[in-house]
Design an enzyme around this catalytic site. Structure first.
Site, short mmCIF file in Angstrom:
data_model
loop_
_atom_site.label_atom_id
_atom_site.label_comp_id
_atom_site.label_asym_id
_atom_site.label_seq_id
_atom_site.Cartn_x
_atom_site.Cartn_y
_atom_site.Cartn_z
N ASP A 86 2.52 3.33 2.85
CA ASP A 86 1.47 4.32 2.55
C ASP A 86 2.02 5.56 1.88
OD1 ASP A 86 -1.11 5.24 2.34
OD2 ASP A 86 -1.37 5.72 4.45
N HIS A 97 1.35 5.35 -2.17
CA HIS A 97 0.82 6.34 -3.14
C HIS A 97 2.01 6.91 -3.91
CE1 HIS A 97 -3.28 6.61 -1.27
NE2 HIS A 97 -2.59 6.03 -0.30
N HIS A 143 0.85 -1.21 0.00
CA HIS A 143 0.00 0.00 0.00
C HIS A 143 0.88 1.25 0.00
CE1 HIS A 143 -3.87 2.13 1.25
NE2 HIS A 143 -2.95 3.09 1.23
N HIS A 154 -9.69 2.35 0.62
CA HIS A 154 -9.29 3.11 1.81
C HIS A 154 -10.52 3.12 2.71
CE1 HIS A 154 -5.76 4.32 -0.35
NE2 HIS A 154 -5.36 5.09 0.64
N GLN A 203 -9.37 9.86 -4.45
CA GLN A 203 -8.94 10.56 -3.23
C GLN A 203 -10.02 11.51 -2.68
OE1 GLN A 203 -5.45 10.87 -1.32
NE2 GLN A 203 -7.33 11.23 -0.17
N GLU A 238 -10.60 5.26 7.33
CA GLU A 238 -9.34 5.84 7.82
C GLU A 238 -9.68 7.10 8.60
OE1 GLU A 238 -6.45 7.01 4.91
OE2 GLU A 238 -4.85 7.15 6.40
FE FE2 Z 1 -3.35 5.20 1.60
#
Ligand code: FE2
Length: 411
Positions: free
Chosen positions: A307, A57, A55, A208, A150, A211
């Site tokens: 992440d 980005h 995971h 996601h 996002q 979170e």
């Molecule tokens: Fe993430």
């Protein structure tokens, strides 16, 4: 090529391993070299299958400070900073940063990456760049791309169409961000949409999911129910699930039944979530990491991710999965001897399950591709606690990264 005297898969006895034509062809306690064969003797070093970053980005990596540092340390300030940075994205910008990050990952022994790529961008600039890089980097790193909304699917203009376009362009997995959608109803609809899109195009799902520290954030139960009902099951991953840290235990006990039936995977990101979560708390402050220990003990598959690497959500990071496991064990209180010894699985075998790597393609076994890392330690306990460098990263039989350990002198 013959590699001698290695502790394969963290075992307690040494083995030799022979590589031919990019594949592991033989593993035995002692293999005699053939005439002219390249032989390397390691004298008792740990060899594991390559590390897997399940995971990250990559589209945002190495942008920290541009346009500003995240001063509140919250997920939401990170999203707002990224939204401004996103306006300046060009393919060249994404390419340069991802190639630098790929180098960092490569020297840390990472050969597989699942990257979330933000598709709440009308031009889908980062998606185009990452699709090209997936192809370009495939001899070093196998990249899986998640179409990641996002700023929401229902809460972003044209969100459903952008998701569909990204998947049609070639994304490997469908994402969602239910805790960021405007309403609970949007949150549920976004998950229904994501699972249906994955079914239609034959893709994986990685959400996601929750979170946030809000114990009322219940995207996970919806995702698990859809995974179960659709039959996608282990092709579905719930990332983060930090709200689960705050759920009441009576609810978790009920939820566990569904999670077990659903067979979904979990990815926890301990470095980033200990930093981002609990920001609205005074004291005591919640740790904000999902229930890794309990999920693992219940037989569910959990892997660890970094992440973020120096971006609006997390200002640090070198691409080292060791750092992720090291902190993860502390924060999840998994410091028993066996827990430490087995914890490489969070970034190896468990992560391979999360990525749904095909059977037989991953692992140190004869017949598999010769993909492995060799660490400057005799076992994972030492590798983790002494931060042992990756001496070799070998992919399809070729050494793609090599580290010479530092020599220290005390005077
Ligand atoms: Fe993430």
């Amino acid at each position: 090529m013959l590699l001698q005297q290695l502790y394969l898969n963290n075992e307690k006895t040494m083995s030799d391993l022979r590589i031919e034509d990019g594949k592991i062809v033989e593993i035995a306690q002692s293999i005699a070299p053939r005439e002219g064969e390249t032989v390397e003797r390691f004298g008792g070093k740990l060899a594991l299958p390559p590390f897997i970053e399940s995971h990250v980005h990559l589209d945002a990596c190495l942008t920290v400070g541009d346009p500003a540092f995240n001063l509140s340390g919250t997920l939401f300030e990170g999203i707002s900073l990224w939204s401004r940075r996103k306006e300046k994205l060009t393919k060249q910008d994404v390419r340069e940063r991802v190639l630098r990050a790929a180098q960092m990952l490569c020297r840390n022994g990472v050969q597989y990456v699942r990257t979330h790529v933000d598709v709440t961008d009308p031009k889908l600039t980062a998606m185009e760049a990452l699709l090209e890089l997936r192809q370009e980097l495939r001899d070093r790193i196998e990249i899986q791309i998640v179409a990641f909304p996002q700023e929401g699917i229902l809460s972003y203009p044209n969100g459903k169409q952008l998701m569909t376009d990204a998947v049609a362009m070639g994304a490997d997995a469908v994402g969602a961000i239910p805790h960021f959608e405007f309403t609970r109803e949007y949150s549920v609809e976004s998950l229904n949409f994501a699972v249906a899109l994955a079914e239609k195009y034959g893709r994986l799902v990685d959400v996601h999911c929750d979170e946030i520290d809000d114990e009322a954030s219940r995207g996970l139960e919806t995702l698990a129910a859809r995974a179960y009902e659709s039959g996608l099951k282990s092709r579905v991953t719930a990332s983060h699930t930090t709200a689960m840290h705050s759920y009441n235990n009576a609810y978790v006990v009920r939820l566990m039944r569904l999670l077990t039936m659903s067979e979904i995977n979990f990815v926890s990101n301990p470095l980033v979530n200990t930093h981002l979560q609990g920001r609205m708390d005074t004291y005591p402050k919640r740790r904000g990491v999902t229930r890794v220990k309990e999920l693992t003990e219940a037989g569910l598959n959990v892997s660890f991710g970094h992440d973020d690497i120096r971006d609006p959500w997390y200002p640090m990071g070198t691409g080292s999965m060791r750092d992720v496991v090291f902190l993860g064990l502390h924060v999840c209180q998994m410091m028993g001897y066996e827990e430490i010894q087995n914890s490489y699985r969070f970034i190896c075998d468990n992560a391979a399950r999360t990525l749904c790597l095909p059977e037989g393609s991953y692992g140190l076994r004869p017949g598999n591709e010769a993909n492995l890392v060799i660490l400057d330690a005799k076992d994972w306990y030492d590798a983790l606690s002494l931060n042992a460098p990756v001496l070799r990263s070998i992919r399809k039989g070729a050494v793609i990264a090599r580290t010479t350990p530092a020599r220290y002198e005390t005077l």
